[in-house]
Design a protein around this motif. Structure first.
Motif, PDB file in Angstrom:
ATOM      1  N   ARG A  25       0.854  -1.189   0.000  1.00  9.72           N
ATOM      2  CA  ARG A  25       0.000   0.000   0.000  1.00  9.72           C
ATOM      3  C   ARG A  25       0.887   1.235   0.000  1.00  9.72           C
ATOM      4  NH1 ARG A  25      -5.211  -1.199   1.920  1.00  9.72           N
ATOM      5  NH2 ARG A  25      -5.659   0.804   0.968  1.00  9.72           N
ATOM      6  N   ARG A  26       0.348   2.343  -0.381  1.00 12.23           N
ATOM      7  CA  ARG A  26       1.100   3.604  -0.330  1.00 12.23           C
ATOM      8  C   ARG A  26       0.741   4.412   0.916  1.00 12.23           C
ATOM      9  NH1 ARG A  26       4.169   4.668  -4.655  1.00 12.23           N
ATOM     10  NH2 ARG A  26       3.823   3.358  -6.465  1.00 12.23           N
ATOM     11  N   ILE A  27       0.165   3.756   1.885  1.00 11.87           N
ATOM     12  CA  ILE A  27      -0.232   4.414   3.121  1.00 11.87           C
ATOM     13  C   ILE A  27       0.937   4.340   4.099  1.00 11.87           C
ATOM     14  CG2 ILE A  27      -1.815   4.360   5.082  1.00 11.87           C
ATOM     15  CD1 ILE A  27      -3.908   3.192   3.120  1.00 11.87           C
ATOM     16  N   THR A  28       1.427   5.521   4.495  1.00 16.44           N
ATOM     17  CA  THR A  28       2.606   5.562   5.355  1.00 16.44           C
ATOM     18  C   THR A  28       2.234   5.483   6.826  1.00 16.44           C
ATOM     19  OG1 THR A  28       2.630   7.980   5.542  1.00 16.44           O
ATOM     20  CG2 THR A  28       3.821   7.003   3.664  1.00 16.44           C
ATOM     21  N   VAL A  29       3.222   5.095   7.608  1.00 17.54           N
ATOM     22  CA  VAL A  29       3.081   5.065   9.060  1.00 17.54           C
ATOM     23  C   VAL A  29       2.752   6.471   9.561  1.00 17.54           C
ATOM     24  CG1 VAL A  29       4.415   4.773  11.195  1.00 17.54           C
ATOM     25  CG2 VAL A  29       4.531   3.031   9.389  1.00 17.54           C
ATOM     26  N   GLU A  34      -0.778  10.517  11.965  1.00 16.06           N
ATOM     27  CA  GLU A  34      -1.408  11.842  11.896  1.00 16.06           C
ATOM     28  C   GLU A  34      -2.920  11.743  12.028  1.00 16.06           C
ATOM     29  OE1 GLU A  34      -0.021  13.405   8.183  1.00 16.06           O
ATOM     30  OE2 GLU A  34       1.919  13.980   9.014  1.00 16.06           O
ATOM     31  N   ARG A  35      -3.519  10.734  11.413  1.00 15.40           N
ATOM     32  CA  ARG A  35      -4.973  10.592  11.476  1.00 15.40           C
ATOM     33  C   ARG A  35      -5.450  10.221  12.875  1.00 15.40           C
ATOM     34  NH1 ARG A  35      -3.262  12.239   7.557  1.00 15.40           N
ATOM     35  NH2 ARG A  35      -4.261  12.658   5.595  1.00 15.40           N
ATOM     36  N   VAL A  36      -4.757   9.267  13.497  1.00 17.38           N
ATOM     37  CA  VAL A  36      -5.218   8.768  14.795  1.00 17.38           C
ATOM     38  C   VAL A  36      -4.800   9.699  15.929  1.00 17.38           C
ATOM     39  CG1 VAL A  36      -5.057   6.868  16.460  1.00 17.38           C
ATOM     40  CG2 VAL A  36      -5.249   6.371  14.008  1.00 17.38           C
ATOM     41  N   GLU A  37      -3.519   9.998  16.019  1.00 19.18           N
ATOM     42  CA  GLU A  37      -3.050  10.771  17.165  1.00 19.18           C
ATOM     43  C   GLU A  37      -3.044  12.273  16.899  1.00 19.18           C
ATOM     44  OE1 GLU A  37       0.472   9.074  18.909  1.00 19.18           O
ATOM     45  OE2 GLU A  37      -0.372   7.056  18.758  1.00 19.18           O
ATOM     46  N   GLY A  38      -2.986  12.676  15.645  1.00 20.00           N
ATOM     47  CA  GLY A  38      -3.005  14.097  15.315  1.00 20.00           C
ATOM     48  C   GLY A  38      -4.407  14.658  15.189  1.00 20.00           C
ATOM     49  N   GLU A  75      10.160  13.086   9.585  1.00 23.88           N
ATOM     50  CA  GLU A  75       9.566  14.408   9.791  1.00 23.88           C
ATOM     51  C   GLU A  75      10.521  15.519   9.355  1.00 23.88           C
ATOM     52  OE1 GLU A  75       6.847  17.211  10.305  1.00 23.88           O
ATOM     53  OE2 GLU A  75       6.481  15.053  10.335  1.00 23.88           O
ATOM     54  N   ARG A  76      11.802  15.381   9.653  1.00 21.31           N
ATOM     55  CA  ARG A  76      12.781  16.399   9.205  1.00 21.31           C
ATOM     56  C   ARG A  76      12.847  16.453   7.690  1.00 21.31           C
ATOM     57  NH1 ARG A  76      15.821  14.452  13.667  1.00 21.31           N
ATOM     58  NH2 ARG A  76      17.045  13.135  12.286  1.00 21.31           N
ATOM     59  N   ARG A  77      12.823  15.284   7.036  1.00 22.26           N
ATOM     60  CA  ARG A  77      12.835  15.245   5.569  1.00 22.26           C
ATOM     61  C   ARG A  77      11.614  15.949   5.006  1.00 22.26           C
ATOM     62  NH1 ARG A  77      14.656  10.007   5.504  1.00 22.26           N
ATOM     63  NH2 ARG A  77      12.566   9.181   5.259  1.00 22.26           N
TER      64      ARG A  77
END
Length: 97
Positions: A25-29, A34-38, A75-77
């Motif tokens: 899948r193209r779904i990233t960690v 971001e969806r759950v905790e953000g 995140e830095r990238r």
């Protein structure tokens, strides 16, 4: 809901992403995090919206928390890429009718 459980592919092992994602899948960690905790979506909602097994959402969250150094590099990238390409975006105040 998807019946198949996927594994998490690290940044180093990936051939389709430069960050960890759900295999096949193209779904990233980071996306799942971001969806759950953000945004505060439930893991079940994220699973339903993206046709994932609930376990895959939890595996992605576990990977995020088990690999803090890798996730900070991701995140830095992302931040560098956004800064490097900021000149390509349009400020809504500069858009004319």
């Amino acid at each position: 809901m998807a019946a198949q459980a996927y594994r998490i592919v690290s940044s180093e092992d990936s051939t389709i992403h430069d960050e960890p994602h759900i295999e096949g899948r193209r779904i990233t960690v980071q996306f799942v995090h971001e969806r759950v905790e953000g945004r505060g979506l439930s893991p079940q909602t994220v699973a339903d919206r993206h046709d994932l097994a609930l376990g895959d959402v939890y595996r992605a969250l576990a990977y995020y928390h088990d690999n803090p150094d890798e996730m900070r590099r991701v995140e830095r990238r992302r931040q560098r890429a956004a800064a490097d390409n900021a000149h390509l975006t349009t400020d809504p105040e500069n858009v004319r009718d």
